[in-house]
Write an enzyme that holds these catalytic residues in place. Structure first.
Site, PDB file in Angstrom:
ATOM      1  N   ARG A  86       0.812  -1.223   0.000  1.00 38.54           N
ATOM      2  CA  ARG A  86       0.000   0.000   0.000  1.00 38.54           C
ATOM      3  C   ARG A  86       0.845   1.272   0.000  1.00 38.54           C
ATOM      4  O   ARG A  86       1.914   1.312   0.613  1.00 38.54           O
ATOM      5  CB  ARG A  86      -0.933  -0.004   1.212  1.00 38.54           C
ATOM      6  N   HIS A 111      -0.780  -2.494  -4.563  1.00 40.81           N
ATOM      7  CA  HIS A 111      -0.120  -3.327  -5.579  1.00 40.81           C
ATOM      8  C   HIS A 111      -0.013  -2.664  -6.953  1.00 40.81           C
ATOM      9  O   HIS A 111      -0.274  -3.286  -7.988  1.00 40.81           O
ATOM     10  CB  HIS A 111      -0.822  -4.687  -5.692  1.00 40.81           C
ATOM     11  N   HIS A 184       3.069 -12.746  -5.574  1.00 40.38           N
ATOM     12  CA  HIS A 184       1.895 -12.864  -4.712  1.00 40.38           C
ATOM     13  C   HIS A 184       1.261 -14.265  -4.761  1.00 40.38           C
ATOM     14  O   HIS A 184       0.032 -14.406  -4.819  1.00 40.38           O
ATOM     15  CB  HIS A 184       0.871 -11.788  -5.102  1.00 40.38           C
ATOM     16  N   TYR A 186      -0.190 -17.706  -3.369  1.00 38.32           N
ATOM     17  CA  TYR A 186      -0.829 -18.238  -2.161  1.00 38.32           C
ATOM     18  C   TYR A 186      -0.500 -19.733  -2.098  1.00 38.32           C
ATOM     19  O   TYR A 186      -0.796 -20.472  -3.036  1.00 38.32           O
ATOM     20  CB  TYR A 186      -2.347 -18.119  -2.224  1.00 38.32           C
ATOM     21  N   GLU A 315       5.190 -12.665   0.904  1.00 39.36           N
ATOM     22  CA  GLU A 315       5.652 -11.726  -0.125  1.00 39.36           C
ATOM     23  C   GLU A 315       6.905 -11.008   0.352  1.00 39.36           C
ATOM     24  O   GLU A 315       6.818 -10.028   1.095  1.00 39.36           O
ATOM     25  CB  GLU A 315       4.559 -10.704  -0.427  1.00 39.36           C
TER      26      GLU A 315
END
Ligand SMILES: *[C@@H]1O[C@H](CO)[C@@H](O)[C@H](O)[C@H]1NC(C)=O
Ligand SMILES: *[C@@H]1O[C@H](CO)[C@@H](O)[C@H](O)[C@H]1NC(C)=O
Ligand SMILES: *[C@@H]1O[C@H](CO)[C@@H](O)[C@H](O)[C@H]1NC(C)=O
Ligand SMILES: *[C@@H]1O[C@H](CO)[C@@H](O)[C@H](O)[C@H]1NC(C)=O
Length: 353
Positions: A86, A111, A184, A186, A315
């Protein structure tokens, strides 16, 4: 939404001279380890490896089609940038010039804006199935509000039969600009569709975090983890202190001994049913640890539905909102200079003790 034409091309059918507008899928494979990538967002689509009994699972959350990646709000597997994480108020000032950026999460930027590096089509620079795939992107001066042309290259490479390396480089061609790239992905080491990750055991080699406000913007402090639910210096399960953090983890860790930009271990995750362990090494000072708190009934691969805590994002990157915090390590890259970020994942599998 724009009509986009794309062509799916299996990597092994592929030869040279790819048109920039074509979207392809590229597989890397060595021994029992295989992984697929696409030049849409330079995204990691899958990573398949055996468990302790030799059973293969895909341990990366994602979708079945590229259309779903184009439409997502999850950033599944994408390279995010020009500045990951952010930026408060979607603005910053550098050397007397004020820059207004694209605000895509309330008044903040997340992002890299609504069309960040995870939402653009990259070119394929080189590809060899048993070794690597390299994607390039030329980000233009003013894109999402960022200053200067920036030439970016991301390479995914197999190292030995159990390591995946990621090398991110970006050259500022004509103006000073912040750069902070992150992958990014997961993960669920039991398999992408095996429920939640709360029983995964994790060790994070960081003794402090950068606390955030309600909008997840750093306050600027650096606080020790000692005595808080954020302390993972000794390995324990992700779920073990969630009674104190009902929204889950979404925080930047300040990695130990981080200042030199050397490749060092940041985190290790173990899942005992599959016996899989993943280590992540990085040259960057920060690690955003996110337990997919915001996943709500996300339809994914093979008919699966991903819910809160279905995966973990690890990340590695610079600290969030560094452009507005002079006490955080700078992310500014001067004209003619380059940004570099190396990550190495090491996978091992063992029986329980
Ligand atoms: C795109 O997202 C919208 C809103 O979430 C959804 O209604 C639509 O079905 C999605 N389209 C595809 C191709 O996934
Ligand atoms: C800052 O601005 C001055 C004046 O415009 C310029 O000469 C200098 O090169 C700039 N410095 C950087 C690091 O961009
Ligand atoms: C960025 O590149 C374009 C195309 O080469 C060029 O026209 C433009 O002047 C460059 N921007 C700056 C700030 O140099
Ligand atoms: C950081 O340095 C200390 C002291 O040299 C060492 O004990 C520790 O293992 C290092 N941590 C990492 C993550 O390399």
């Amino acid at each position: 939404m724009l009509q986009v034409w794309f062509v799916f091309v299996l990597g092994f059918l592929f030869s040279a001279n790819i048109q920039a507008e074509e979207i392809g899928i590229y597989e890397l494979q060595r021994g029992d380890l295989s992984a697929t990538f696409t030049n849409y967002g330079a995204t990691m689509l899958s990573l398949i490896l055996p468990d302790k009994n030799g059973k293969l699972d895909d341990i990366v959350l994602g979708y079945d089609t590229i259309e779903e990646y184009m439409n997502d709000t999850t950033y599944f597997g994408a390279i995010v940038g020009r500045v990951a994480n952010r930026i408060a108020g979607a603005q910053f000032t550098f050397n007397g010039t004020h820059y207004n950026l694209d605000a895509n999460e309330g008044s903040n930027m997340l992002h890299g804006g609504s069309k960040g590096f995870g939402e653009v089509i990259w070119s394929v620079q080189s590809y060899q199935e048993d070794s690597h795939v390299s994607f390039t992107y030329n980000s233009f001066d003013g894109e999402e509000g960022f200053p200067g042309n920036l030439s970016v290259i991301v390479t995914y490479m197999l190292i030995d039969s159990n390591k995946l390396g990621v090398r991110m480089e970006a050259k500022a061609l004509d103006k000073a600009t912040p750069v902070n790239l992150a992958l990014h992905t997961y993960w669920n080491l039991a398999g992408h569709n095996r429920g939640d990750i709360l029983s995964h055991e994790i060790q994070i080699l960081a003794d402090s975090i950068t606390p955030v406000d309600e909008a997840l913007i750093p306050t600027g402090q650096i606080k020790p983890v000692n005595g808080t639910p954020y302390d993972f210096l000794a390995p324990r399960t992700i779920g073990s202190m969630l009674d104190q953090l009902p929204d889950g983890y979404d925080i930047n860790y300040v990695l130990q001994n981080n200042s030199l930009g050397r490749l060092q271990k940041a985190v290790q995750v173990h899942e005992c049913v599959s016996g899989r362990t993943m280590e992540l090494w990085t040259t960057k000072p920060g690690l955003q640890f996110y337990t997919s708190n915001q996943l709500v009934e996300e339809k994914g691969k093979d008919g699966s539905v991903y819910r809160k805590y279905a995966g973990i994002a690890l990340e590695t990157q610079g600290f969030p909102d560094s452009v507005n915090h002079p006490n955080f390590p700078s992310q500014m890259v001067m004209p003619g200079e380059s940004y570099q970020h190396v990550m190495v994942y090491r996978f091992t599998t063992k029986k329980n003790n």
